[in-house]
Design an enzyme around this catalytic site. Sequence first.
Site, PDB file in Angstrom:
ATOM      1  CD  GLU A  60     -26.437  39.672  11.173  1.00  0.00           C
ATOM      2  OE1 GLU A  60     -27.058  39.559  12.237  1.00  0.00           O
ATOM      3  OE2 GLU A  60     -26.274  38.731  10.376  1.00  0.00           O
ATOM      4  CB  SER A  73     -23.966  35.903  20.687  1.00  0.00           C
ATOM      5  OG  SER A  73     -24.441  35.560  19.409  1.00  0.00           O
ATOM      6  CG  HIS A 115     -31.763  26.844   6.836  1.00  0.00           C
ATOM      7  ND1 HIS A 115     -31.872  26.725   8.191  1.00  0.00           N
ATOM      8  CD2 HIS A 115     -31.035  27.972   6.620  1.00  0.00           C
ATOM      9  CE1 HIS A 115     -31.250  27.748   8.779  1.00  0.00           C
ATOM     10  NE2 HIS A 115     -30.730  28.511   7.852  1.00  0.00           N
ATOM     11  CG  HIS A 116     -26.949  23.474   3.869  1.00  0.00           C
ATOM     12  ND1 HIS A 116     -26.220  23.280   2.712  1.00  0.00           N
ATOM     13  CD2 HIS A 116     -27.817  22.444   3.938  1.00  0.00           C
ATOM     14  CE1 HIS A 116     -26.644  22.167   2.111  1.00  0.00           C
ATOM     15  NE2 HIS A 116     -27.613  21.655   2.833  1.00  0.00           N
ATOM     16  CG  HIS A 157     -28.735  34.722   5.905  1.00  0.00           C
ATOM     17  ND1 HIS A 157     -29.699  35.337   6.659  1.00  0.00           N
ATOM     18  CD2 HIS A 157     -29.199  34.717   4.636  1.00  0.00           C
ATOM     19  CE1 HIS A 157     -30.718  35.677   5.884  1.00  0.00           C
ATOM     20  NE2 HIS A 157     -30.451  35.292   4.652  1.00  0.00           N
ATOM     21  CD  GLU A 158     -26.048  34.686   9.787  1.00  0.00           C
ATOM     22  OE1 GLU A 158     -27.141  35.244   9.884  1.00  0.00           O
ATOM     23  OE2 GLU A 158     -25.929  33.505   9.416  1.00  0.00           O
ATOM     24  CD  GLU A 173     -28.688  38.180   7.684  1.00  0.00           C
ATOM     25  OE1 GLU A 173     -27.710  37.562   8.137  1.00  0.00           O
ATOM     26  OE2 GLU A 173     -29.772  38.248   8.276  1.00  0.00           O
ATOM     27  CD  GLU A 196     -32.009  37.941  11.064  1.00  0.00           C
ATOM     28  OE1 GLU A 196     -32.396  37.022  10.335  1.00  0.00           O
ATOM     29  OE2 GLU A 196     -30.886  37.957  11.586  1.00  0.00           O
TER      30      GLU A 196
END
Length: 714
Positions: free
Chosen positions: A169, A192, A412-413, A482-483, A501, A507
Amino acid sequence: MKHSLFIAFFLCLGSFASAQQLTSPDGNLSLEFMEQADGVPAYRLDYKGKPVLTSGRLGLLTEEADLTRGFKQTNLERASVDNYWNPVWGEYNRVRNHYNEMTVTLEQPETGRILNIRFRLFNDGLGFRYELPLQRKMNYLTVKDEVTEFNLTGNHKAFCIPGDYDTNEFAYTTAPLSDIAVDMEKRIAKKSYESKAEGGLTVQTPLMMKSEDGIYLNIHEAALVDYAGMLLNVDDKQFKLSAHLTPDKLGKKGYLQLPVLSPWRTVIVSDDARDILASQLIYNLNEPCQYEDTSWIRPMKFVGVWWEMFTGEGKTWAYSDFYQAKPGITDYAKLKPNGHHPANTAHVKEYIDFASAHGIDGILVEGWNEGWEDWASYRKDRQFLFNKAYPDFDVKELQRYAKEKGVQMVMHHETAANAADYERQLDEAFQFMVDNGYHAVKTGYVGYIIPRNEYHSSQWMNNHYIHVARRAADYKVMVNSHEAVRPTGLCRTYPNWLAQESARGGEFETMGGNDPDHTCILPFTRLKGGPMDYTPGIFETRLSYYNGEKPNERVHTTLVKQMALYMTMPSPIQMIADLPSNYARFPDAFRFIEDVAVDWDNSWYLEAEPGDYITVARKAKGKNEWFVGGITDENSRTATIPFSWLPEGKQYIATIYEDGKDADWDTNPQSYRIRKVVVTPKSVLKQKLAASGGVAISIKEADKAEMKGLKTIR
Ligand code: NOJ
Ligand code: CA
């Protein structure tokens, strides 16, 4: 569909010349395999008679066996393949798989060990992989290094992000290779869960480059299965790249048991940037679809109880502000609700109404389940429960209401990167989805991974993502992760893995922003592995990050460019990311987002230059509807849009959504204009795009009455 298959084998045993040649079907690419001194395998690649990769080493170094030297070539096999396959969804309904292949068998006389290297040359590039067949002298291997080199011919302009084991990202660096280190350092977005790759200078793949003489090169990998994800080491003096496998935190770069097929190393090559975007090479190198029945896999658009948690509304995923709550242990009904938790039944119903009124397929709700009160990341062995809703989220009532309104709920998980616990809960989680009418899930892996010795791109995790996609298929569930590790075309094999993603998405406009050229780069890089859930469609361009922490954030595009992203960032699952209240302010522009397709019969890249601009036309799957999208970077430009891809002998009405004359992403992003014109396959439209602007066009066959008074584009 006509399938033509032609396979030819030439088995050459016995003596070998020191170099072996392979050419692409059109003859433009040629590869040479050779043995260097000391039995070191190497290869080079030429394009139109000029080198694009000079001699580079090949091989694998493991703790148990050195497979980088001491080889003698003992066999060579050739094959040619020319066939077609039909993706379940995508930019094309039919893909040609056309290549010449050469497989070299190498043997170490001293150890008796065998390594095969399989090369495939397509008209648009090269794929090769290592194959270790079952053999007596090797069984288990622990990877120390892969020595694959990609030796460039000069100081190419690169479009790259820093090498990292956990995340992709980042904002892109565009610079000659000699200067990327300085520029990347400036642009590294502090995250982070960042884990910068160790050693010297590294970048992620897909890496896009352009040589001084105008050759476009894209380096990536295909079919990342049971292997560590590949980054690239960069020698920014000699312009040499080499494989850098993601280790685990014990420093091991993978555990193999023979037989082994490595992922394919891919090099897409052309002197026309449009070919890079159109290339299907990475999908071609992946295995065909593993599922018999794919009728349940349905591309979709969705809205979400989501953006309001990012923008300045002070909303939270958490139900209460009691940070010590523990999922499954705390009685959430006894906690004091925080009063700003949008994942509640009444609010979700408003979104369902909105989706239903606008023909939008689905609605994602984040913050529906227990566990969001704290974010302990890797310090906590259980962060979330995937079958336990917060007290204010009535699963059954929402199932009933969504069904009545013809809208699908999207689950969503967020795993907080606790892949181990997710695997423990997986079957219950999917069963809970099926029982409550959910057939798509957005997964997330924010934070440091549990098991704690893993990274997002290390071998164990790469297997985890595939496990989730396959297990989801058992429940007829579609996945948007995502990620996760950046994709490598596996959505061909597991087409319920609709999108990922794995890059800096929309975002980030609330957290420092995405540069105007960001989306002019992503299709040349991240998207070569598969679709991205970028979350386009932000019409209100002034933002302030969560709780007003950063009050002056903003979208770095015009409103029209947000529309065009539905075309230039193709994905079978597209979010309609802004708040319904913002769409209500621009109903005429919103029309395009309502109309635009997410699955295609065909696509035509009309203009492209990495980092600068992209113009693409597509035909909606199974419908006589066509769409065009064009975007530009910080420079305004005039796009030249031919319509020759439309069927002959007809006239069409094109609805053009364009930047207003005074539009500019910085000073006047929301200025737009909508006009209708008549086009034919002979028309060529000169279309002005504002700085970081766009154009979005929807096209239908014309009916006489509607054509009255409309200008025809010549
Ligand atoms: C990061 C994802 O990209 C974002 O879409 C999501 O809302 C948060 N994680 C929370 O899961
Ligand atoms: Ca993210």
